[in-house]
Design an enzyme around this catalytic site. Sequence first.
Site, PDB file in Angstrom:
ATOM      1  N   SER A  14       0.819  -1.216   0.000  1.00  0.00           N
ATOM      2  CA  SER A  14       0.000   0.000   0.000  1.00  0.00           C
ATOM      3  C   SER A  14       0.854   1.268   0.000  1.00  0.00           C
ATOM      4  O   SER A  14       1.615   1.502  -0.932  1.00  0.00           O
ATOM      5  CB  SER A  14      -0.967  -0.050   1.187  1.00  0.00           C
ATOM      6  N   ASP A  38      11.337   5.078  -9.230  1.00  0.00           N
ATOM      7  CA  ASP A  38      11.099   5.691 -10.537  1.00  0.00           C
ATOM      8  C   ASP A  38      11.813   7.028 -10.697  1.00  0.00           C
ATOM      9  O   ASP A  38      12.164   7.415 -11.818  1.00  0.00           O
ATOM     10  CB  ASP A  38       9.601   5.888 -10.764  1.00  0.00           C
ATOM     11  N   LYS A  64      -0.537  -4.035  -3.577  1.00  0.00           N
ATOM     12  CA  LYS A  64      -1.858  -3.433  -3.297  1.00  0.00           C
ATOM     13  C   LYS A  64      -1.869  -2.033  -3.902  1.00  0.00           C
ATOM     14  O   LYS A  64      -1.323  -1.101  -3.341  1.00  0.00           O
ATOM     15  CB  LYS A  64      -2.126  -3.370  -1.798  1.00  0.00           C
TER      16      LYS A  64
END
Length: 413
Positions: free
Chosen positions: A312, A323, A337
Amino acid sequence: MRKRAFWVTILVICSLLLNCFVGNPIVSAFTQDQKLLLQSWRLVNQAYIDNSFNNQDWWSLRQQFLQRHLHDREETYDTIDEMLATLDEPFTRLLRPGQYHNLQVSTAGELSGVGLQININPETGNLEVVAPLTGSPAESAGIKARDRILKIDGVDTTTLTLDEAAAKMRGSNGTQVSLTIEPYQAGKVIRKVNIIRANISLSPVFADIDSQNQSIPIGYIRLNQFSANAAQDVADAVANLEQQGTKAYILDLRNNPGGLLQVGIEVARLWLDDGTIVHTVNRQGIRDSFSAFGSALTKAPLAVLVNKGTASASEILAGALQDNGRGILVGEKTFGKGLIQSLFELPDGAGLAVTVAKYETPNHKDIHKLGIVPDEVVSQDPINYREIGTDVDLQYQAAIKLLTSNIAMAHAS
């Protein structure tokens, strides 16, 4: 002719009145239990991410469930559970008043219980330990990550939801709860453990300087949960470690099940000068983005530890750092999730968690049920908290090696 038309008109009016007061539940007087059911239906109808509602007629379901005779509040809760189950999505769920209160306490930073983070294994359906909290009664009792909880006070956990299991383990300070534990490691004997509940501080951060590398001070920060105080606690930890001359950092997100979305974004901003942190997509397909701004607290090299229990909001943070090229991820593929829930309070003190959006990493990767693959994959068997940072912690040691070699290369160049 006029007389006939008159009687036809009277019959039509009578028919309409009969439908209004007898056959139409929309305008009938609702009981308090029906109102609770209706409000739950409306919240899902207005906010749920899938406007097909799992390819079913959500309005017809409303009519179907309203026709039931609800004799008490528990029967109403069961009916709401049944209605939500038709969505076939476990994160949209009813939280009974005790469960909702416990969730509020947990995200606020303290609770009374045994100190276990738990989850239901999606492959086996078994109730498993994600991790015991540091210094908790559960850790003192020797319960470890991936142990299976078979019974709670004699109740078979296969009959309980995740929230019900958590509620049964929480309770007043000084009271006792019995857990039947099946150890994860093969060959270990199933055992019954009696644990005395205690007040547990949920300070989500532990920080220290790695003692193994005297030449290159490496700061270690473990973040256990994204509770309300997490961002400030991480900021304080970084400031303290910077004063001690830290040259690199390890951010440990292993077995962190998530928490508050906004807190995850705030923690990401502590490490990033700029760049996108996360994209969200709602039921209309409308995208929104959250970005970093200002200056990061440190520009020192960063390694991020992740595993199957990283979920999560933890995955949002890990994805943002990966990223944006801010940190190198080390460990195992994360939980996966990629859905966001909003919490709504119902009039009787219960709560409703509704999945309202999905999220994507800055590079638009949808990780739901897929997880995030680390840059450096390092598998290891479960370890307890006392073994974190030791020689048996292979993921930690891999992070140390990567950071020291990168710093050495930077100095050489």
